[in-house]
Scaffold this motif. Structure first.
Motif, PDB file in Angstrom:
ATOM      1  N   LEU A  75     -20.885  70.009  19.477  1.00  0.00           N
ATOM      2  CA  LEU A  75     -21.630  70.539  18.336  1.00  0.00           C
ATOM      3  C   LEU A  75     -21.214  69.842  17.040  1.00  0.00           C
ATOM      4  CD1 LEU A  75     -21.445  74.316  19.261  1.00  0.00           C
ATOM      5  CD2 LEU A  75     -23.497  72.868  19.280  1.00  0.00           C
ATOM      6  N   LYS A  76     -22.180  69.397  16.265  1.00  0.00           N
ATOM      7  CA  LYS A  76     -21.923  68.728  14.990  1.00  0.00           C
ATOM      8  C   LYS A  76     -21.518  69.724  13.916  1.00  0.00           C
ATOM      9  CE  LYS A  76     -25.360  65.193  16.038  1.00  0.00           C
ATOM     10  NZ  LYS A  76     -26.653  64.637  15.622  1.00  0.00           N
ATOM     11  N   GLN A  77     -21.907  70.978  14.087  1.00  0.00           N
ATOM     12  CA  GLN A  77     -21.502  72.054  13.179  1.00  0.00           C
ATOM     13  C   GLN A  77     -21.434  73.339  13.996  1.00  0.00           C
ATOM     14  OE1 GLN A  77     -24.990  71.504  10.635  1.00  0.00           O
ATOM     15  NE2 GLN A  77     -25.533  73.633  11.029  1.00  0.00           N
ATOM     16  N   ALA A  78     -20.766  74.322  13.439  1.00  0.00           N
ATOM     17  CA  ALA A  78     -20.577  75.588  14.147  1.00  0.00           C
ATOM     18  C   ALA A  78     -21.909  76.325  14.329  1.00  0.00           C
ATOM     19  CB  ALA A  78     -19.603  76.472  13.381  1.00  0.00           C
ATOM     20  N   LEU A  79     -22.012  77.041  15.436  1.00  0.00           N
ATOM     21  CA  LEU A  79     -23.109  77.987  15.640  1.00  0.00           C
ATOM     22  C   LEU A  79     -22.581  79.327  15.139  1.00  0.00           C
ATOM     23  CD1 LEU A  79     -24.204  77.112  19.309  1.00  0.00           C
ATOM     24  CD2 LEU A  79     -25.255  76.360  17.171  1.00  0.00           C
ATOM     25  N   ARG A  80     -23.162  79.837  14.060  1.00  0.00           N
ATOM     26  CA  ARG A  80     -22.673  81.067  13.441  1.00  0.00           C
ATOM     27  C   ARG A  80     -23.613  82.234  13.714  1.00  0.00           C
ATOM     28  NH1 ARG A  80     -21.380  76.997   9.862  1.00  0.00           N
ATOM     29  NH2 ARG A  80     -19.159  76.852   9.394  1.00  0.00           N
ATOM     30  N   GLN A  81     -23.021  83.361  14.079  1.00  0.00           N
ATOM     31  CA  GLN A  81     -23.796  84.559  14.353  1.00  0.00           C
ATOM     32  C   GLN A  81     -24.740  84.852  13.182  1.00  0.00           C
ATOM     33  OE1 GLN A  81     -21.441  87.992  15.348  1.00  0.00           O
ATOM     34  NE2 GLN A  81     -23.222  89.316  15.479  1.00  0.00           N
ATOM     35  N   GLY A  82     -25.984  85.170  13.510  1.00  0.00           N
ATOM     36  CA  GLY A  82     -26.993  85.480  12.496  1.00  0.00           C
ATOM     37  C   GLY A  82     -27.834  84.279  12.096  1.00  0.00           C
ATOM     38  N   GLU A  83     -27.374  83.075  12.420  1.00  0.00           N
ATOM     39  CA  GLU A  83     -28.155  81.873  12.108  1.00  0.00           C
ATOM     40  C   GLU A  83     -29.072  81.552  13.278  1.00  0.00           C
ATOM     41  OE1 GLU A  83     -24.916  79.736   9.161  1.00  0.00           O
ATOM     42  OE2 GLU A  83     -25.319  78.823  11.090  1.00  0.00           O
ATOM     43  N   SER A  84     -29.937  80.580  13.100  1.00  0.00           N
ATOM     44  CA  SER A  84     -30.818  80.145  14.184  1.00  0.00           C
ATOM     45  C   SER A  84     -30.743  78.632  14.326  1.00  0.00           C
ATOM     46  CB  SER A  84     -32.253  80.602  13.939  1.00  0.00           C
ATOM     47  OG  SER A  84     -32.733  80.065  12.723  1.00  0.00           O
ATOM     48  N   VAL A  85     -31.024  78.171  15.536  1.00  0.00           N
ATOM     49  CA  VAL A  85     -30.911  76.750  15.871  1.00  0.00           C
ATOM     50  C   VAL A  85     -32.241  76.265  16.456  1.00  0.00           C
ATOM     51  CG1 VAL A  85     -29.694  75.089  17.330  1.00  0.00           C
ATOM     52  CG2 VAL A  85     -28.469  77.057  16.402  1.00  0.00           C
ATOM     53  N   PRO A  86     -32.847  75.235  15.853  1.00  0.00           N
ATOM     54  CA  PRO A  86     -34.070  74.688  16.436  1.00  0.00           C
ATOM     55  C   PRO A  86     -33.758  73.770  17.620  1.00  0.00           C
ATOM     56  CG  PRO A  86     -33.555  73.541  14.394  1.00  0.00           C
ATOM     57  CD  PRO A  86     -32.512  74.620  14.575  1.00  0.00           C
ATOM     58  N   VAL A  87     -34.546  73.903  18.671  1.00  0.00           N
ATOM     59  CA  VAL A  87     -34.396  73.091  19.884  1.00  0.00           C
ATOM     60  C   VAL A  87     -35.790  72.648  20.315  1.00  0.00           C
ATOM     61  CG1 VAL A  87     -33.668  73.098  22.319  1.00  0.00           C
ATOM     62  CG2 VAL A  87     -32.313  74.311  20.605  1.00  0.00           C
ATOM     63  N   THR A  88     -35.885  71.421  20.801  1.00  0.00           N
ATOM     64  CA  THR A  88     -37.136  70.912  21.360  1.00  0.00           C
ATOM     65  C   THR A  88     -37.008  70.877  22.869  1.00  0.00           C
ATOM     66  OG1 THR A  88     -37.505  69.526  19.412  1.00  0.00           O
ATOM     67  CG2 THR A  88     -38.735  68.956  21.405  1.00  0.00           C
ATOM     68  N   LEU A  89     -37.939  71.554  23.540  1.00  0.00           N
ATOM     69  CA  LEU A  89     -37.995  71.518  25.006  1.00  0.00           C
ATOM     70  C   LEU A  89     -39.046  70.500  25.405  1.00  0.00           C
ATOM     71  CD1 LEU A  89     -38.042  75.354  25.746  1.00  0.00           C
ATOM     72  CD2 LEU A  89     -36.060  73.831  25.567  1.00  0.00           C
ATOM     73  N   VAL A  90     -38.749  69.691  26.420  1.00  0.00           N
ATOM     74  CA  VAL A  90     -39.672  68.655  26.881  1.00  0.00           C
ATOM     75  C   VAL A  90     -40.093  68.969  28.314  1.00  0.00           C
ATOM     76  CG1 VAL A  90     -40.029  66.185  27.233  1.00  0.00           C
ATOM     77  CG2 VAL A  90     -38.493  66.972  25.403  1.00  0.00           C
ATOM     78  N   PHE A  91     -41.391  69.166  28.498  1.00  0.00           N
ATOM     79  CA  PHE A  91     -41.943  69.489  29.807  1.00  0.00           C
ATOM     80  C   PHE A  91     -42.688  68.296  30.373  1.00  0.00           C
ATOM     81  CE2 PHE A  91     -41.344  73.431  27.616  1.00  0.00           C
ATOM     82  CZ  PHE A  91     -40.837  74.276  28.589  1.00  0.00           C
ATOM     83  N   GLU A  92     -42.674  68.170  31.674  1.00  0.00           N
ATOM     84  CA  GLU A  92     -43.335  67.065  32.359  1.00  0.00           C
ATOM     85  C   GLU A  92     -44.830  67.016  32.039  1.00  0.00           C
ATOM     86  OE1 GLU A  92     -41.965  65.639  36.479  1.00  0.00           O
ATOM     87  OE2 GLU A  92     -43.629  67.041  36.847  1.00  0.00           O
ATOM     88  N   LYS A  93     -45.518  68.157  32.048  1.00  0.00           N
ATOM     89  CA  LYS A  93     -46.960  68.200  31.803  1.00  0.00           C
ATOM     90  C   LYS A  93     -47.320  68.767  30.435  1.00  0.00           C
ATOM     91  CE  LYS A  93     -47.900  68.723  36.710  1.00  0.00           C
ATOM     92  NZ  LYS A  93     -48.216  69.683  37.766  1.00  0.00           N
ATOM     93  N   ALA A  94     -46.663  69.814  30.015  1.00  0.00           N
ATOM     94  CA  ALA A  94     -47.021  70.508  28.771  1.00  0.00           C
ATOM     95  C   ALA A  94     -46.551  69.777  27.517  1.00  0.00           C
ATOM     96  CB  ALA A  94     -46.465  71.933  28.783  1.00  0.00           C
ATOM     97  N   GLY A  95     -45.683  68.778  27.666  1.00  0.00           N
ATOM     98  CA  GLY A  95     -45.190  68.052  26.492  1.00  0.00           C
ATOM     99  C   GLY A  95     -44.035  68.790  25.829  1.00  0.00           C
ATOM    100  N   GLU A  96     -43.983  68.723  24.508  1.00  0.00           N
ATOM    101  CA  GLU A  96     -42.863  69.282  23.757  1.00  0.00           C
ATOM    102  C   GLU A  96     -43.206  70.625  23.146  1.00  0.00           C
ATOM    103  OE1 GLU A  96     -41.452  66.459  20.886  1.00  0.00           O
ATOM    104  OE2 GLU A  96     -40.858  65.033  22.440  1.00  0.00           O
ATOM    105  N   ILE A  97     -42.226  71.519  23.158  1.00  0.00           N
ATOM    106  CA  ILE A  97     -42.338  72.825  22.509  1.00  0.00           C
ATOM    107  C   ILE A  97     -41.106  73.004  21.624  1.00  0.00           C
ATOM    108  CG2 ILE A  97     -42.402  75.331  22.806  1.00  0.00           C
ATOM    109  CD1 ILE A  97     -43.634  74.926  25.524  1.00  0.00           C
ATOM    110  N   GLN A  98     -41.332  73.367  20.375  1.00  0.00           N
ATOM    111  CA  GLN A  98     -40.234  73.677  19.465  1.00  0.00           C
ATOM    112  C   GLN A  98     -39.879  75.147  19.631  1.00  0.00           C
ATOM    113  OE1 GLN A  98     -38.914  71.181  17.537  1.00  0.00           O
ATOM    114  NE2 GLN A  98     -40.411  69.895  18.578  1.00  0.00           N
ATOM    115  N   VAL A  99     -38.606  75.446  19.864  1.00  0.00           N
ATOM    116  CA  VAL A  99     -38.149  76.824  20.001  1.00  0.00           C
ATOM    117  C   VAL A  99     -36.989  77.065  19.045  1.00  0.00           C
ATOM    118  CG1 VAL A  99     -38.884  76.989  22.407  1.00  0.00           C
ATOM    119  CG2 VAL A  99     -36.535  76.322  21.885  1.00  0.00           C
ATOM    120  N   THR A 100     -36.675  78.326  18.855  1.00  0.00           N
ATOM    121  CA  THR A 100     -35.555  78.707  18.001  1.00  0.00           C
ATOM    122  C   THR A 100     -34.601  79.570  18.811  1.00  0.00           C
ATOM    123  OG1 THR A 100     -37.006  78.689  16.071  1.00  0.00           O
ATOM    124  CG2 THR A 100     -34.923  79.878  15.860  1.00  0.00           C
ATOM    125  N   LEU A 101     -33.325  79.220  18.763  1.00  0.00           N
ATOM    126  CA  LEU A 101     -32.288  80.019  19.401  1.00  0.00           C
ATOM    127  C   LEU A 101     -31.610  80.848  18.323  1.00  0.00           C
ATOM    128  CD1 LEU A 101     -30.587  77.289  21.651  1.00  0.00           C
ATOM    129  CD2 LEU A 101     -32.491  78.817  22.239  1.00  0.00           C
TER     130      LEU A 101
END
Length: 160
Positions: free
Chosen positions: A115-141
């Protein structure tokens, strides 16, 4: 009612609908990603991402994930090696047609390595999921406490 009041009311309604849709999950075609979360973790350490994937279309596969917060992102599972549970990378995570797959502690998950920076409780982290057919989906953790078992909304069947 004046035109300004109607426009303001309509704008508020659209904003409320957008907020509700974001809280329910992120969709791209037949794939719906819901209840994304992670645990708090320190910089330079590893974190994990968990979420529920609903596939209302044809079979697909999650083939990769990306997150700027980590130097490396991998798809992982837990396997039993004798009497020890070990994490191992997987090439892809299958999403059968019309089924739900949950990435959860002790099973399939997304590893956020170095991790380049800490994951802090209460914050959110953007992640890109890559699917074989559906392409990319942006999600938030949504980052929970370090020992969290996840938000109450995490559900569905576990596939390993």
């Amino acid at each position: 009612m004046t035109a300004f009041t109607r426009r303001a009311g309509l704008g508020a309604l659209i904003g409320l609908a957008a907020t509700r849709a974001q809280a329910q999950g992120h969709a791209h075609g037949p794939i719906q990603a819901e209840a994304g979360w992670s645990r708090a973790a320190g910089a330079g350490r590893v974190g994990a991402g968990f979420l529920t994937l609903r596939n209302s279309g044809a079979a697909d596969r999650l083939v990769a994930a990306r997150a700027d917060i980590a130097r490396t992102v991998e798809l992982h599972t837990h396997i039993r090696d004798g009497n020890v549970m070990r994490m191992r990378p997987v090439e892809a995570i299958d999403l059968p047609a019309g089924e739900t797959v949950t990435l959860a502690p002790g099973g399939l998950h997304i590893m956020l390595i170095d991790l380049k920076q800490a994951l802090r409780q209460g914050e959110s982290v953007p992640v890109t999921l890559v699917f074989e057919k559906a392409g990319e989906i942006q999600v938030t953790l949504e980052v929970q406490s370090a020992g969290s078992r996840g938000p109450a909304a995490v559900g569905g069947s576990h596939r390993h």
